[in-house]
Design an enzyme around this catalytic site. Structure first.
Site, short mmCIF file in Angstrom:
data_model
loop_
_atom_site.label_atom_id
_atom_site.label_comp_id
_atom_site.label_asym_id
_atom_site.label_seq_id
_atom_site.Cartn_x
_atom_site.Cartn_y
_atom_site.Cartn_z
N GLU A 22 -41.03 28.71 21.32
CA GLU A 22 -42.18 28.85 22.20
C GLU A 22 -43.44 28.95 21.34
O GLU A 22 -43.38 29.35 20.18
CB GLU A 22 -42.04 30.09 23.09
CG GLU A 22 -40.93 29.94 24.11
CD GLU A 22 -41.08 30.92 25.28
OE1 GLU A 22 -42.08 31.66 25.33
OE2 GLU A 22 -40.19 30.91 26.14
N HIS A 85 -48.89 28.13 27.31
CA HIS A 85 -47.60 28.42 26.68
C HIS A 85 -46.79 27.14 26.61
O HIS A 85 -46.84 26.33 27.51
CB HIS A 85 -46.77 29.39 27.54
CG HIS A 85 -47.16 30.82 27.39
ND1 HIS A 85 -46.47 31.83 27.98
CD2 HIS A 85 -48.18 31.40 26.69
CE1 HIS A 85 -47.05 32.99 27.67
NE2 HIS A 85 -48.07 32.75 26.90
N HIS A 87 -42.88 26.30 26.68
CA HIS A 87 -41.49 26.72 26.83
C HIS A 87 -40.62 25.50 26.55
O HIS A 87 -40.71 24.52 27.31
CB HIS A 87 -41.20 27.23 28.25
CG HIS A 87 -41.91 28.51 28.61
ND1 HIS A 87 -41.76 29.10 29.84
CD2 HIS A 87 -42.76 29.30 27.90
CE1 HIS A 87 -42.49 30.22 29.89
NE2 HIS A 87 -43.11 30.36 28.72
N ASP A 98 -44.52 36.95 30.81
CA ASP A 98 -45.73 36.15 31.04
C ASP A 98 -46.54 36.75 32.19
O ASP A 98 -47.76 36.90 32.10
CB ASP A 98 -45.38 34.70 31.41
CG ASP A 98 -44.81 33.94 30.22
OD1 ASP A 98 -44.94 34.41 29.08
OD2 ASP A 98 -44.22 32.86 30.46
#
Ligand SMILES: [Zn+2]
Length: 150
Positions: A22, A85, A87, A98
């Site tokens: 991540e 972000h 992922h 989050d």
């Protein structure tokens, strides 16, 4: 919210170098005169004290205060808009961490941002931009934005 091609390109590049971990950073932008729409102008790399694994990411704060102060003193008036972000998965959703982080940011006066945005970028297949965008209203439930082009 408007996400220009160059900001998308920058985020894609930062996802690519994360090599299956991540990653993330900060979104910067300005508002239309009626303040109804945010136009993203930049996405930053992770601050250097960030930490990440395959399924988690802690965005660091190194240089953050100075960064935000510089942003607000610009004559062009740019603002902290939220976070992005990566992922590394096909199907993406905000994690409970989050949600907690975004809630904290919406309540933190240092950010001056009661409705921060979170862009989550999954693994892209082909040239497809696999991303979801959420707004975290102060004291409310997250709302997902649907994609449309202009
Ligand atoms: Zn995340």
């Amino acid at each position: 919210m408007i996400l220009p091609g160059e900001v998308e390109h920058k985020i894609r590049g930062l996802c690519a170098i994360a090599r299956g971990r991540e990653t993330g950073g900060i979104l910067v932008g300005k508002y239309t005169p009626n303040r109804a729409t945010a136009i993203l102008t930049a996405a930053t790399p992770p601050p250097r004290d960030s930490k990440a694994g395959r399924t988690w990411f802690h965005r660091g704060v190194a240089g953050l205060q100075r960064f935000l102060a510089k942003l607000w003193s610009k004559p062009s008036r740019e603002y902290y808009i939220g976070e992005w972000h990566h992922h590394p998965a096909d199907i993406v959703a905000p994690s409970t961490d989050d949600v907690r982080q975004m809630k904290r940011i919406s309540e933190d006066e240092n950010y001056h941002c009661p409705e921060p945005v979170l862009i989550i970028v999954g693994d892209g297949r082909d040239e497809r931009w696999n991303a979801r965008v959420f707004i975290f209203p102060f004291a409310g439930q997250p709302v997902e934005l649907q994609e449309c082009s202009m």
